[in-house]
Design an enzyme around this catalytic site. Sequence first.
Site, PDB file in Angstrom:
ATOM      1  NE  ARG A   1      -3.906   2.263   0.855  1.00 19.78           N
ATOM      2  CZ  ARG A   1      -3.887   3.546   0.508  1.00 19.78           C
ATOM      3  NH1 ARG A   1      -2.903   4.016  -0.249  1.00 19.78           N
ATOM      4  NH2 ARG A   1      -4.838   4.355   0.906  1.00 19.78           N
TER       5      ARG A   1
ATOM      6  CG  ASP B   1      -8.671 -12.418  35.499  1.00 23.61           C
ATOM      7  OD1 ASP B   1      -7.782 -11.770  36.088  1.00 23.61           O
ATOM      8  OD2 ASP B   1      -9.509 -11.896  34.756  1.00 23.61           O
TER       9      ASP B   1
ATOM     10  N   GLY C   1      -9.343   1.713   7.676  1.00 20.89           N
ATOM     11  CA  GLY C   1     -10.721   1.216   7.639  1.00 20.89           C
ATOM     12  C   GLY C   1     -10.828  -0.191   7.098  1.00 20.89           C
TER      13      GLY C   1
ATOM     14  CD  GLU D   1      -7.354 -23.951  30.565  1.00 21.28           C
ATOM     15  OE1 GLU D   1      -6.965 -24.194  31.717  1.00 21.28           O
ATOM     16  OE2 GLU D   1      -8.044 -24.743  29.896  1.00 21.28           O
TER      17      GLU D   1
ATOM     18  CB  THR E   1     -11.224 -14.588  30.753  1.00 19.53           C
ATOM     19  OG1 THR E   1     -11.235 -13.160  30.652  1.00 19.53           O
ATOM     20  CG2 THR E   1     -12.027 -15.017  31.960  1.00 19.53           C
TER      21      THR E   1
END
Length: 375
Positions: free
Chosen positions: A64, A173, A148, A171, A169
């Site tokens: 790009r 926190d 975008g 196995e 979260t």
Amino acid sequence: KENLLNKYGTILANGEYYSEIKNPNKRFFTMLGTLVGGRICVARAGLGGAKFALTVAIKHALKRRQFNDSVKIQEDLLMDYPSHQLRLTPLVASAYVYHFTLDKMMSLYCDESQPDKRKIETQVAGLKSIITWYANDTIQECREACGGKGYLIENRIADLKGDVDIFTTFEGDNNVLLQLAAKGVLSDFKAEFNSAGFSTVLKLLSSQLSDKLSTINPMYSNKTDKDHLYNPKFHVHALEYRTRRLTYTLAMRIRGYIKKGIPSYQAFLKVQTHLMTLGKAYSAELAYKSFLEHTNTITDPDYKTLFEKIGTLHALYEIRKDASWYLEQGYLGGTKSKAIRQRVERLCTELRPHLNTLIDGFGIPDHLMTAPIAN
């Protein structure tokens, strides 16, 4: 009875409980060790999502072109902008560091000659936390780096965000696991925080003093030459110093609360944020050291040079993220902190020609690279 999950303990014919592991604490931690494999897999899954997002974002940025003031000159590639390099290149370096770290953890976990999984449980608890957080942050950065188009479903980054978010979260926190890792570090130091543990606290104090003696020297705090800043010995020392310093201050704080008669449970609550900071520091040190071990096994000089540069970028980026702490401790001076920031930016530019090779090194099959902006 025949359907019991009784690998580590069972019920005898007379109704008594029996286990080959006699020590109750060892038995408990052995059973908890079965969770380790799941935490490694969750971390690897999160890392896989980050690798895919990085591949999409970088392949897009390598094609790009952005606008240029002169119509006679071809527009610049996104990846040629220093700001774009700085936001993505350190994330690629970290992906490699975490990849080989998790490979090592899996190897240790599967080593049947080491049945006691307490140490690796501590290691994996912290690594799972920092890697899944890294994965979420990386995917978000990649989404933004694609503009975008990064939000379009067809480019898959949006779906990845939904898939990987839960891994913080699963196995366990992450905030809780960091505390588990920190408590494991404390137990490594055998800090009992009572009269019997006083000698251990003194031992911690002596290591802290030796660190202080080697780092309060202004010559070291402001040493900015390339050979020093790129030296793995400096990186290891900086990461080790942070872990040891945090361990020492944490031990002394808990000991102080307990001497005042505060129950140990409440003492740990008072230092909860300190525990989490230690867990992160310990995990960052472990990851870098694991990557260094792998780098030292590489025989091809070109590959080794590239991997050394990746490791240097990751280490300096980590130190830079915690620059405020290092500055507060006097470990870094302002001149050195500034030099590290400049070296991070320079390394990103130096690795620019290798980025396509590095993301191809993730090994994502072509038939899975279906994001239009990556093709």
